[in-house]
Write an enzyme that holds these catalytic residues in place. Structure first.
Site, short mmCIF file in Angstrom:
data_model
loop_
_atom_site.label_atom_id
_atom_site.label_comp_id
_atom_site.label_asym_id
_atom_site.label_seq_id
_atom_site.Cartn_x
_atom_site.Cartn_y
_atom_site.Cartn_z
N ARG A 135 -2.11 3.27 -3.03
CA ARG A 135 -1.50 2.01 -3.48
C ARG A 135 -1.76 1.85 -4.97
O ARG A 135 -2.55 2.57 -5.56
CB ARG A 135 -2.09 0.82 -2.71
CG ARG A 135 -3.57 0.68 -2.85
CD ARG A 135 -4.08 -0.70 -2.51
NE ARG A 135 -5.53 -0.73 -2.44
CZ ARG A 135 -6.34 -0.69 -3.49
NH1 ARG A 135 -5.86 -0.61 -4.69
NH2 ARG A 135 -7.65 -0.71 -3.33
N GLY A 136 -1.12 0.84 -5.55
CA GLY A 136 -1.40 0.52 -6.93
C GLY A 136 -2.72 -0.21 -7.05
O GLY A 136 -3.42 -0.45 -6.07
N LEU B 221 -1.93 -7.91 -0.71
CA LEU B 221 -2.88 -8.72 -1.47
C LEU B 221 -4.16 -8.96 -0.66
O LEU B 221 -4.14 -8.99 0.56
CB LEU B 221 -2.25 -10.06 -1.87
CG LEU B 221 -1.88 -11.06 -0.79
CD1 LEU B 221 -3.02 -12.04 -0.51
CD2 LEU B 221 -0.64 -11.85 -1.20
N CYS C 182 -14.12 -4.70 -9.34
CA CYS C 182 -12.81 -4.65 -8.70
C CYS C 182 -11.73 -4.60 -9.78
O CYS C 182 -11.73 -5.41 -10.71
CB CYS C 182 -12.60 -5.87 -7.80
SG CYS C 182 -13.66 -5.83 -6.35
#
Lengths: 260, 86
Positions: A90-91, A171, A187
């Site tokens: 994923r991005g 998200l 993060c």
């Protein structure tokens, strides 16, 4: 499997149905398999969509923009804490998953929604901002890295993948996690401390309520007019290979697939 | 047999000016089917698969991982399989 319709479809317009899977704690291996299946199904029926809402066991995922350097504990420390490290396609970068977060993974056709990938990321940020507004919190999309901030602290991360024009991943929102462990994990490469809805609000932030609100907001923003709620993942196959009770068949599980 | 037609793999509009090629899933000489993901592009917050435009063989890769890419840019070329005439 239980299902209930929350809203009524508009008779004159084509019905766009959203299947919402509210799954509680859901392991990453199971998530990867379920996402792959839902992406396949939505690619075949782009007028439909799905959203997985869950939380994950404690652990770390590293997206394409992440680096091991953002994870400060060494392998032994990670083992003691029971945090697995998983590289995912994923991005965004490194994410720490903890109880008290809500993970929300919409699976929708971007062409059907008329969105580019970048616009879709912005729409997810807008979903979080809108949700936080319901808690009387003023939040803003992060201009540097996709996600949402309250003041200088991040409260949500966005990291998606677009496969065959269909979205997956999504998200991660901090509702009420223990914020202390984030000191060891940068993060998305951000060394600033994280925050949570609970930290920012005087009232009680309930994970269950946030899950429901997210589903409603996703349905509204991406123009789904009917929501079907499920509290278990779909079975191994929608159609049994043989009618129940007949000989020579029965439910067969698909062979495990490699995760990437 | 008709000679193979060279079909470009063009990047669909990712909606942002910042994008890089993340990786190739196939190598030159590999057979691909129309719709197969052949490459992955990274934009802020998202990875985007790039599909093969036709069934054939990947003939050429014109960008490398971490190269910046833009909407419509040709990333590579697929030689479409010629149709045999019976």
């Amino acid at each position: 499997m239980t299902a209930s319709d929350l809203t009524h479809s508009v008779p004159s317009a084509p019905c766009r149905g959203l299947r919402a899977y509210l799954l509680g704690q859901f392991g990453f291996d199971a998530l990867i398999g379920l996402q792959r299946r839902l992406v396949y199904e939505v690619a075949g029926e782009p007028n439909t969509g799905a959203v997985i809402v869950c939380d994950h066991p404690s652990g770390i995922t590293v997206g394409r923009e992440g680096s091991r350097i953002h994870v400060r504990p060494g392998p032994e420390e990670l083992r003691i804490r029971g945090w697995s490290v998983r590289w995912v396609s994923r991005g965004s970068g490194v994410l720490l998953h903890l109880p008290g977060q809500v993970a929300c993974y919409p699976v929708i056709s971007l062409a059907q929604a008329g969105l580019t990938p970048a616009r879709y990321v912005a729409e997810l940020e807008a979903v979080v901002v809108e949700l936080l507004r319901e808690f009387d919190l003023r939040a803003e999309p992060d201009p540097a890295t996709p996600g949402v901030r309250i003041g200088s602290r991040r409260v949500a991360h966005i990291g998606v993948a677009i496969r065959g024009g269909v979205s997956c991943f999504g998200l991660i929102l901090n509702v009420d996690p223990d914020l202390e462990p984030f000191r060891d994990i940068h993060c998305d490469g951000d060394p600033m401390p994280m925050t949570s809805i609970q930290r920012e609000t005087p009232g009680r932030a309930r994970v269950a309520a946030v899950r429901q609100q997210l589903v409603s907001l996703i349905a509204g923003r991406f123009a789904f007019d009917r929501i079907s709620l499920f509290h278990t993942p779909p079975g191994p196959s929608l159609r049994p290979p043989f009618p129940p009770g007949s000989s020579g068949g029965g439910w067969k599980h698909a062979a495990p697939t490699r995760t990437r | 047999m008709t000679p193979p037609r060279r079909v470009p793999i063009a990047l669909p509009d990712p909606g942002t000016t910042w994008a890089i090629l993340s990786l190739w899933y196939v190598r030159p000489g590999d057979r691909v089917f129309a719709g197969d993901r052949v490459a992955e592009v990274l934009i802020p917050g998202a990875t985007v698969d790039v599909p093969a435009p036709v069934t054939g063989t990947l003939a050429e890769r014109m960008v490398h991982p971490n190269d910046p890419v833009t909407a419509g840019q040709v990333l590579g070329v697929v030689e479409e399989e010629g149709e045999s005439k019976g």
